[in-house]
Design an enzyme around this catalytic site. Structure first.
Site, short mmCIF file in Angstrom:
data_model
loop_
_atom_site.label_atom_id
_atom_site.label_comp_id
_atom_site.label_asym_id
_atom_site.label_seq_id
_atom_site.Cartn_x
_atom_site.Cartn_y
_atom_site.Cartn_z
CB THR A 3 30.04 28.33 81.22
OG1 THR A 3 30.44 29.61 80.77
CG2 THR A 3 29.72 28.40 82.70
CB SER A 59 31.02 28.83 72.59
OG SER A 59 30.05 29.72 73.07
CB THR A 98 25.41 29.37 76.94
OG1 THR A 98 26.15 30.43 77.52
CG2 THR A 98 25.20 28.26 77.96
CG ASP A 99 28.58 33.39 75.40
OD1 ASP A 99 27.52 33.48 76.05
OD2 ASP A 99 29.67 33.78 75.83
C1 SIN Z 1 30.97 30.13 76.32
O1 SIN Z 1 30.04 30.34 75.56
O2 SIN Z 1 31.89 29.34 76.06
C2 SIN Z 1 31.05 30.86 77.62
C3 SIN Z 1 29.73 31.17 78.21
C4 SIN Z 1 28.91 29.97 78.55
O3 SIN Z 1 29.19 28.81 78.21
O4 SIN Z 1 27.88 30.19 79.23
#
Ligand code: SIN
Length: 330
Positions: free
Chosen positions: A17, A64, A97-98
């Site tokens: 993100t 991710s 973040t995932d």
């Molecule tokens: C991801 O994990 O690539 C999408 C969600 C995020 O980064 O918050």
């Protein structure tokens, strides 16, 4: 300004993100992750120029949720190669973040350098009003260039906090303070260029770890225990030839009786089984809610199921037999 005394930091971008783009600045949920290139992310933070000399690489451009073990191998080896250079002082990885906590823990156990390695991310896409990525990136580079971050293992800089890769986990689907270290708390803080550690990292990591990335990873899957659980998942996994199963158990790693029997049968067929908890915090004690001695299982301690899976993959890839020692150590 004489910039030659600034630390030299390599920024490796993988997507997420933080590199997300939405058609409308008011959108913080409807966007595509991993589309903005690393040069654009850096250009959005002019203050970086007074913190570090930066070189950047686009390693991947993914959401991710699609992270793979093969990409972990590429990333870990690239970090080692960069940190072996005298002119590189630290590495920052931009990530989604995932699955950030899984990548961070994998690198914590495989990178062979004491130089700082810092992951960062964002909850809002780069195009959003009040995007959190630029400040997180500035803080991550600041931490990576800090002498006090050396030897602390892989770190996560997020929302002005510094977390250890071992303990950090994502705890919110939308909040900008999405990360916590539930059993241990933050390692420290980074604010306005100041890096302050509150505690150290006790368990072995990076240069002191016995693990390395590999080209062929053993298959390890996660099964959840829940009301009315059956044997179906475990039997299918054993038939598919998995090397390990992590159970996201209830409470203190307890498991439905039917699942317990299926897992005991899996152990007898040579599958390594680790008991973790689906609760989100707390300790899964050996021989606590289930008899590991009788079942032939291993307890995950304070590792959540996703991190227990990372450690089990590394342990199986290394050929280790003493799995409980490994879970007690790392
Ligand atoms: C991801 O994990 O690539 C999408 C969600 C995020 O980064 O918050």
């Amino acid at each position: 300004m004489n910039t030659s005394s600034l630390p030299r930091i390599a920024v490796l971008a993988t997507g997420g993100t933080i590199a997300g783009q939405a058609g409308d600045a008011s959108k913080t949920a409807g966007y595509k992750a991993g589309v903005v290139g690393v040069d654009k992310l850096l250009d959005a933070v002019p203050a970086l120029a007074s913190v570090a000399r930066i070189q950047a690489e686009q390693i991947a451009s993914i959401d991710s949720k699609d992270m793979s073990a093969a990409l972990w191998t590429t990333l870990s080896r690239r970090i080692d190669a960069l940190l072996a250079q005298d002119d590189i002082d630290g590495v920052v990885i931009t990530h989604g973040t995932d699955t950030l906590e899984e990548t961070a823990y994998l690198l914590h156990l495989t990178v062979k350098s004491t130089k700082p390695v810092v992951l960062t991310a964002a909850m809002r896409p780069s195009t959003a009003l009040s995007a959190d990525g630029p400040l997180n990136l500035l803080n991550a580079v600041t931490v990576a260039g800090s002498a006090s971050a050396k030897g602390q293992g892989v770190l996560v800089a997020f929302n002005n906090q510094i977390h250890s890769a071992r303990d950090v986990t994502k705890t919110s689907t939308y909040a900008v303070d999405a990360f916590r270290s539930p059993e241990t708390g933050v390692l420290g803080f980074v604010q306005d260029g100041r890096v302050e550690f509150q505690r150290g990292v006790v368990r072995p990591h990076t240069a002191a770890s016995e693990f390395a990335v590999v080209d062929q990873w053993p298959t390890v899957e996660i099964v959840t225990s829940h009301a009315d659980a059956s044997r179906v998942m475990v039997e299918a996994l054993v038939a598919a030839g998995v090397r390990g199963i992590v159970v996201a158990g209830t409470g203190n790693g307890s498991m439905h009786a039917t699942l317990t029997q299926a897992l005991a049968d899996a152990v007898k067929q040579g599958v390594a089984v680790v008991r973790a908890s689906r609760v989100g915090s707390g300790h899964v004690m050996r021989n606590g809610a289930a008899s590991d001695d009788a079942l032939g299982t291993v307890s995950a301690g304070t590792l959540n199921p996703y991190k227990a899976r990372v450690l089990l993959m590394l342990a199986l890839a290394s050929g280790a037999q003493d799995l409980q020692r490994i879970f007690d150590t790392y």
